[in-house]
Enzyme design. Structure first.
Site, PDB file in Angstrom:
ATOM      1  N   ARG A   1      57.238  57.543  91.690  1.00  9.29           N
ATOM      2  CA  ARG A   1      57.105  56.660  92.719  1.00  9.29           C
ATOM      3  C   ARG A   1      58.444  56.107  93.638  1.00  9.29           C
ATOM      4  NH1 ARG A   1      52.051  55.515  89.397  1.00  9.29           N
ATOM      5  NH2 ARG A   1      52.943  54.015  88.586  1.00  9.29           N
TER       6      ARG A   1
ATOM      7  N   ASP B   1      40.739  62.947  93.943  1.00  9.75           N
ATOM      8  CA  ASP B   1      40.034  62.009  92.197  1.00  9.75           C
ATOM      9  C   ASP B   1      38.477  62.961  92.308  1.00  9.75           C
ATOM     10  OD1 ASP B   1      42.208  60.945  89.973  1.00  9.75           O
ATOM     11  OD2 ASP B   1      39.710  60.665  90.263  1.00  9.75           O
TER      12      ASP B   1
ATOM     13  N   CYS C   1      51.679  65.729  81.381  1.00  9.86           N
ATOM     14  CA  CYS C   1      51.366  64.601  80.735  1.00  9.86           C
ATOM     15  C   CYS C   1      51.257  65.262  79.288  1.00  9.86           C
ATOM     16  CB  CYS C   1      51.421  63.329  80.434  1.00  9.86           C
ATOM     17  SG  CYS C   1      49.177  63.231  81.009  1.00  9.86           S
TER      18      CYS C   1
HETATM   19  N1  SAH Z   1      48.707  60.340  89.247  1.00 10.31           N
HETATM   20  C1  SAH Z   1      48.003  59.601  88.439  1.00 10.31           C
HETATM   21  C2  SAH Z   1      47.328  58.966  87.436  1.00 10.31           C
HETATM   22  C3  SAH Z   1      47.079  60.398  87.019  1.00 10.31           C
HETATM   23  S1  SAH Z   1      45.380  60.043  85.676  1.00 10.31           S
HETATM   24  C4  SAH Z   1      48.728  57.772  89.354  1.00 10.31           C
HETATM   25  O1  SAH Z   1      49.986  57.694  89.229  1.00 10.31           O
HETATM   26  O2  SAH Z   1      48.407  56.672  89.159  1.00 10.31           O
HETATM   27  C5  SAH Z   1      44.549  61.407  85.810  1.00 10.31           C
HETATM   28  C6  SAH Z   1      43.122  61.626  87.175  1.00 10.31           C
HETATM   29  O3  SAH Z   1      42.899  62.497  87.120  1.00 10.31           O
HETATM   30  C7  SAH Z   1      42.701  60.006  86.777  1.00 10.31           C
HETATM   31  O4  SAH Z   1      42.236  59.312  87.558  1.00 10.31           O
HETATM   32  C8  SAH Z   1      40.896  61.368  87.007  1.00 10.31           C
HETATM   33  O5  SAH Z   1      40.827  60.908  86.989  1.00 10.31           O
HETATM   34  C9  SAH Z   1      41.692  63.020  87.874  1.00 10.31           C
HETATM   35  N2  SAH Z   1      41.219  63.664  87.267  1.00 10.31           N
HETATM   36  C10 SAH Z   1      41.232  64.457  86.346  1.00 10.31           C
HETATM   37  N3  SAH Z   1      40.884  65.661  85.775  1.00 10.31           N
HETATM   38  C11 SAH Z   1      40.212  66.153  87.419  1.00 10.31           C
HETATM   39  C12 SAH Z   1      39.792  66.713  87.971  1.00 10.31           C
HETATM   40  N4  SAH Z   1      39.823  68.562  87.797  1.00 10.31           N
HETATM   41  N5  SAH Z   1      39.856  66.646  89.668  1.00 10.31           N
HETATM   42  C13 SAH Z   1      40.335  65.896  90.356  1.00 10.31           C
HETATM   43  N6  SAH Z   1      40.454  64.736  89.262  1.00 10.31           N
HETATM   44  C14 SAH Z   1      40.391  64.670  87.955  1.00 10.31           C
END
Ligand code: SAH
Length: 391
Positions: A207, A245, A335
């Site tokens: 970030r 999301d 991850c």
């Molecule tokens: N980048 C974020 C963390 C991501 S965690 C940060 O810095 O805080 C992964 C996210 O992907 C979660 O919020 C989950 O709701 C979303 N997610 C999982 N599968 C998904 C999909 N197929 N389409 C959209 N969102 C998805």
């Protein structure tokens, strides 16, 4: 205390101080394991290590000491104090949300402690460390002195191979919006129904790189969760940031995060959608973005998932790459601990071939220093981030 005697010739990984003892290496288990304490001896009866005991897990013991030191409250305190020294050295006062204890990386296998301002969340990842709950809570209180300590004991369920369900903390007042700061930006951890322990602390370094690159640019933030990448980008002077999301609750928190930091929350900047479908739509419409951030959840949770996960990463990266303007950037992350850094880079390379666009790798960036990785246990390095510049 339970005594685990290893099969002949199976002591090598313990001698190399690897903290995971797999059940297949154990010949006999004698004694009472109810306290969660295990002593590991070789076939000849010589002591090798001590650790926490999780009889139902494939990793039957997580090893904490290799020099005969007992696993008493003073050892737990010492380990937490060593962890605190690293954070004191590495985390600046503008950041009050950080991982305070990182399992194997802080020689505390099976224990996580995340601090969010005045609240600390202790997560007990194994049945063995769950049995030490009272001593671990005391050590956390003594060393980190949080106003409030919340414990999540998910170990037994994990060990039985069940999906670790988040204990119902919702009833506890104030835990759905716990305030803290990251590099001076204001965020809330949702400890009630939130993911992980409420915020993705491991992406702090990425970030801040985004913040430094963002001036005047338009950012598409895929798998945004609570939109923390977008807030960092806007703080760095981004022209616009759009969060995508699937979770409505995550996007609600993302709107709050923007307002809390003095940025408008325009409805067009939040898309509740499946990222795969959303990207296909954007690609069909020939959209172009200056920076795309792609930070999906772990696609591979067990070995058998790796091939399918690799296809998922390739698809998502191919689509994301097709949206990046020349001179723009893609930050792409994985991850999944099971997908190695090398494999991930190969997948991303083949995605760029399929997308027909060239990128240069400008930096690799994983988690920050509050997520240390023990050299004895390289498996702890799960987060991979590639900063790719479109040529
Ligand atoms: N980048 C974020 C963390 C991501 S965690 C940060 O810095 O805080 C992964 C996210 O992907 C979660 O919020 C989950 O709701 C979303 N997610 C999982 N599968 C998904 C999909 N197929 N389409 C959209 N969102 C998805």
């Amino acid at each position: 205390m339970i005594q685990l005697t290893l099969k002949p010739g199976r002591e090598e990984s313990v001698r190399r101080r690897h903290p995971w003892l797999f059940s297949g290496a154990v010949a006999t288990a004698e004694g009472d394991g109810s306290s969660g304490h295990a002593e590991v001896v070789d076939w000849g009866g010589r002591p090798l290590a001590r650790g926490s005991y999780s009889p139902r897990s494939q990793i039957v013991a997580r090893l904490w000491t290799f020099d005969g030191r007992a696993l008493d409250p003073s050892l737990l305190r010492d380990r937490f104090e060593a962890a605190r020294r690293l954070r004191d050295a590495a985390i600046t006062p503008e950041t009050t949300g950080f991982r305070a204890v990182n399992s194997e990386g802080d020689l505390c296998p099976g224990v996580l402690l995340d601090v969010y301002g005045e609240v600390a969340v202790l997560e007990l990842l194994t049945e063995g460390t769950e049995a030490w709950r009272a001593d671990l809570e005391s050590a956390a209180r003594e060393v980190f002195a949080p106003e409030r300590l919340v414990t999540r004991a998910s170990g037994s369920e994990r060990d039985r191979g069940e999906r670790a369900c988040v204990p119902a903390l919702e009833e506890e007042a104030g835990l759905s919006r716990v305030p803290f700061q990251e590099n001076g930006l204001r965020f809330f951890a949702d400890l009630s129904a939130g993911q992980k322990t409420g915020f993705y602390l491991d992406q702090r370094e990425n970030r801040s790189r985004l913040r430094a690159l963002a001036r005047g640019r338009r950012i598409l933030n895929l798998f945004s969760y609570s939109g923390a990448f977008s807030v960092a980008a806007l703080a760095g002077g981004a022209a616009r940031a759009v969060d995508v999301d699937a979770s409505g609750a995550a996007l609600e928190l993302a709107r709050e995060h923007r307002r809390e930091n003095g940025f408008p929350a325009d409805e067009n900047d939040f898309a509740r959608a499946d990222v795969f479908e959303d990207l296909r739509r954007r690609a069909a419409a020939a959209e172009s973005w200056d920076i795309v951030v792609c930070d999906p959840p772990a696609f591979a949770k067990k070995r058998g998932d790796i091939a399918r996960a690799a296809r998922g990463y390739k698809d998502i990266n191919r689509l994301a790459m097709s949206l990046v303007a020349p001179g723009g950037w893609l930050l792409t992350c994985s991850c999944s601990g099971l997908v190695s850094a090398d494999l991930f880079q190969k997948i991303v390379f083949s995605a760029s071939l399929e997308a027909g666009v060239s990128f240069s790798l400008a930096a690799r960036q994983g988690a920050g220093p509050d997520h240390p990785v023990s050299l004895d246990c390289p498996e702890g390095e799960y987060l991979k981030g590639l900063w790719l510049e479109r040529k």
